[in-house]
Design an enzyme around this catalytic site. Structure first.
Site, PDB file in Angstrom:
ATOM      1  N   ASP A  71       0.840  -1.201   0.000  1.00 46.34           N
ATOM      2  CA  ASP A  71       0.000   0.000   0.000  1.00 46.34           C
ATOM      3  C   ASP A  71       0.875   1.250   0.000  1.00 46.34           C
ATOM      4  O   ASP A  71       2.084   1.182   0.243  1.00 46.34           O
ATOM      5  CB  ASP A  71      -0.972  -0.007   1.186  1.00 46.34           C
ATOM      6  CG  ASP A  71      -0.338  -0.412   2.502  1.00 46.34           C
ATOM      7  OD1 ASP A  71       0.898  -0.450   2.593  1.00 46.34           O
ATOM      8  OD2 ASP A  71      -1.082  -0.703   3.450  1.00 46.34           O
ATOM      9  N   ASN A 138      -8.249  -1.195  13.377  1.00 44.91           N
ATOM     10  CA  ASN A 138      -9.672  -1.354  13.042  1.00 44.91           C
ATOM     11  C   ASN A 138      -9.909  -2.606  12.204  1.00 44.91           C
ATOM     12  O   ASN A 138     -10.961  -2.755  11.594  1.00 44.91           O
ATOM     13  CB  ASN A 138     -10.176  -0.115  12.293  1.00 44.91           C
ATOM     14  CG  ASN A 138      -9.389   0.129  11.004  1.00 44.91           C
ATOM     15  OD1 ASN A 138      -8.482  -0.634  10.677  1.00 44.91           O
ATOM     16  ND2 ASN A 138      -9.722   1.187  10.297  1.00 44.91           N
ATOM     17  N   HIS A 140      -8.138  -3.442   9.529  1.00 44.85           N
ATOM     18  CA  HIS A 140      -7.801  -3.305   8.105  1.00 44.85           C
ATOM     19  C   HIS A 140      -6.627  -4.201   7.722  1.00 44.85           C
ATOM     20  O   HIS A 140      -5.801  -4.576   8.551  1.00 44.85           O
ATOM     21  CB  HIS A 140      -7.567  -1.835   7.714  1.00 44.85           C
ATOM     22  CG  HIS A 140      -6.310  -1.206   8.214  1.00 44.85           C
ATOM     23  ND1 HIS A 140      -6.205   0.147   8.468  1.00 44.85           N
ATOM     24  CD2 HIS A 140      -5.068  -1.710   8.499  1.00 44.85           C
ATOM     25  CE1 HIS A 140      -4.986   0.422   8.867  1.00 44.85           C
ATOM     26  NE2 HIS A 140      -4.274  -0.679   8.900  1.00 44.85           N
ATOM     27  N   GLU A 145      -9.888  -0.581   4.316  1.00 45.51           N
ATOM     28  CA  GLU A 145     -10.542  -0.146   5.542  1.00 45.51           C
ATOM     29  C   GLU A 145     -11.919  -0.801   5.658  1.00 45.51           C
ATOM     30  O   GLU A 145     -12.530  -1.142   4.644  1.00 45.51           O
ATOM     31  CB  GLU A 145     -10.718   1.376   5.508  1.00 45.51           C
ATOM     32  CG  GLU A 145      -9.412   2.152   5.406  1.00 45.51           C
ATOM     33  CD  GLU A 145      -8.672   2.276   6.731  1.00 45.51           C
ATOM     34  OE1 GLU A 145      -8.670   1.305   7.522  1.00 45.51           O
ATOM     35  OE2 GLU A 145      -8.089   3.334   6.973  1.00 45.51           O
TER      36      GLU A 145
HETATM   37  C1  F6R Z   1       1.290  -1.231   6.337  1.00 38.68           C
HETATM   38  C2  F6R Z   1      -0.100  -1.684   6.317  1.00 38.68           C
HETATM   39  C3  F6R Z   1      -0.999  -1.609   7.484  1.00 38.68           C
HETATM   40  C4  F6R Z   1      -0.372  -2.124   8.772  1.00 38.68           C
HETATM   41  C5  F6R Z   1      -1.356  -2.067   9.944  1.00 38.68           C
HETATM   42  C6  F6R Z   1      -0.697  -2.457  11.256  1.00 38.68           C
HETATM   43  O1  F6R Z   1       1.885  -1.418   5.054  1.00 38.68           O
HETATM   44  O2  F6R Z   1      -0.532  -2.117   5.305  1.00 38.68           O
HETATM   45  O3  F6R Z   1      -2.167  -2.343   7.195  1.00 38.68           O
HETATM   46  O4  F6R Z   1       0.058  -3.444   8.590  1.00 38.68           O
HETATM   47  O5  F6R Z   1      -1.882  -0.779  10.058  1.00 38.68           O
HETATM   48  O6  F6R Z   1       0.286  -1.528  11.550  1.00 38.68           O
HETATM   49  P1  F6R Z   1       1.294  -1.739  12.774  1.00 38.68           P
HETATM   50  O7  F6R Z   1       2.089  -2.954  12.433  1.00 38.68           O
HETATM   51  O8  F6R Z   1       2.149  -0.497  12.769  1.00 38.68           O
HETATM   52  O9  F6R Z   1       0.475  -1.906  13.987  1.00 38.68           O
END
Ligand code: F6R
Length: 241
Positions: A71, A138, A140, A145
């Site tokens: 992403d 959340n 995702h 989302e």
């Molecule tokens: C990052 C991504 C996000 C994270 C998620 C968890 O490339 O795609 O979906 O994997 O927000 O983030 P952390 O690991 O920082 O808690």
């Protein structure tokens, strides 16, 4: 727990990294030209550091792997310090000696064409062999989302206020309000998936992923089947270490 999905409990984030690196190493040994969908964020960083340690020690060769960006914030150039491409380069591509990559070009004049080009590159590679994912606060996956349907395509998404807040923490700065993300259809088609989860702050959302019904309102709950392994620490699982 729904059948087919494996949950591996680790004592702490370092043990999550060791277990995840073992699983990734197994996959690369079976198929050196592995196509890997690569999350950034905090959670996988210890895993990537453990992989880098093994590469430097000559225990593992990842040089034939293709790293596919998961992403990106809309409009950020690859040199912007907040760019997730930049983060993937620093944490995964460079330390692991990887030369083949697929970028989600968030600066393209036509983001929809950039998404189509990204999907075409993945198709040409024969699909994703291994997705390494983190769990959003959340639920995702990438920037899919809630709610995101299983067939949600690679696209531009609006970041929820919750995701904006969790992402601001990475940079101590504002982040764009929109992003490009690999579609749920790309993620769910991966031949193997590792969902890495650490910390007590993920306990509630991980509980919904593992124990509540599968729902687009928690996109990660749509990860099902024998190809999915959740590697989580005791704090995230809410169980004794
Ligand atoms: C990052 C991504 C996000 C994270 C998620 C968890 O490339 O795609 O979906 O994997 O927000 O983030 P952390 O690991 O920082 O808690």
């Amino acid at each position: 727990m729904r059948p087919g999905r494996t949950v591996r409990q680790a004592a702490d984030p370092q043990e999550v990294a060791t277990l995840a690196a073992d699983l990734i190493a197994e996959q690369v040994k079976a198929k050196p030209e592995l196509t890997v969908l690569v999350a950034t964020g905090s959670t996988p960083m210890l895993t990537y550091a453990e992989l880098a340690r093994r590469v430097q020690a000559g225990e593992l060769d990842l040089s034939r792997v293709t790293a596919v960006q998961l992403d990106e914030y809309l409009g950020l150039s690859e040199t912007d310090p907040r760019s997730l491409w930049n983060w993937m380069q620093r944490s995964f591509v460079e330390p692991l000696g990887i030369t083949r990559t697929v970028r989600l070009d968030a600066t393209a004049a036509d983001p929809r064409a950039a998404c189509a080009d990204y999907d075409a590159q993945i198709a040409q590679l024969g699909g994703i062999d291994l997705a390494i994912l983190g769990l959003g606060p959340n639920g995702h996956l990438g920037f899919n989302e809630p709610p995101s349907l299983p067939d949600a395509p690679t696209r531009v998404t609006d970041l929820t206020p919750e995701s904006q807040a969790s992402n601001r923490v990475y940079w101590n700065a504002e982040v764009p309000l929109q992003a490009l993300t690999a579609g749920m259809n790309v993620i769910l088609a991966a031949r193997a998936t590792l969902l890495l989860v650490t910390g007590a702050h993920k306990q509630d959302i991980l509980g919904r992923v593992l124990h509540a019904s599968s729902t687009p309102d928690v996109p990660a709950s749509l990860l099902n089947g024998p190809e999915v392994t959740v590697v989580a620490d005791a704090a995230a699982l809410g169980s004794p270490a």
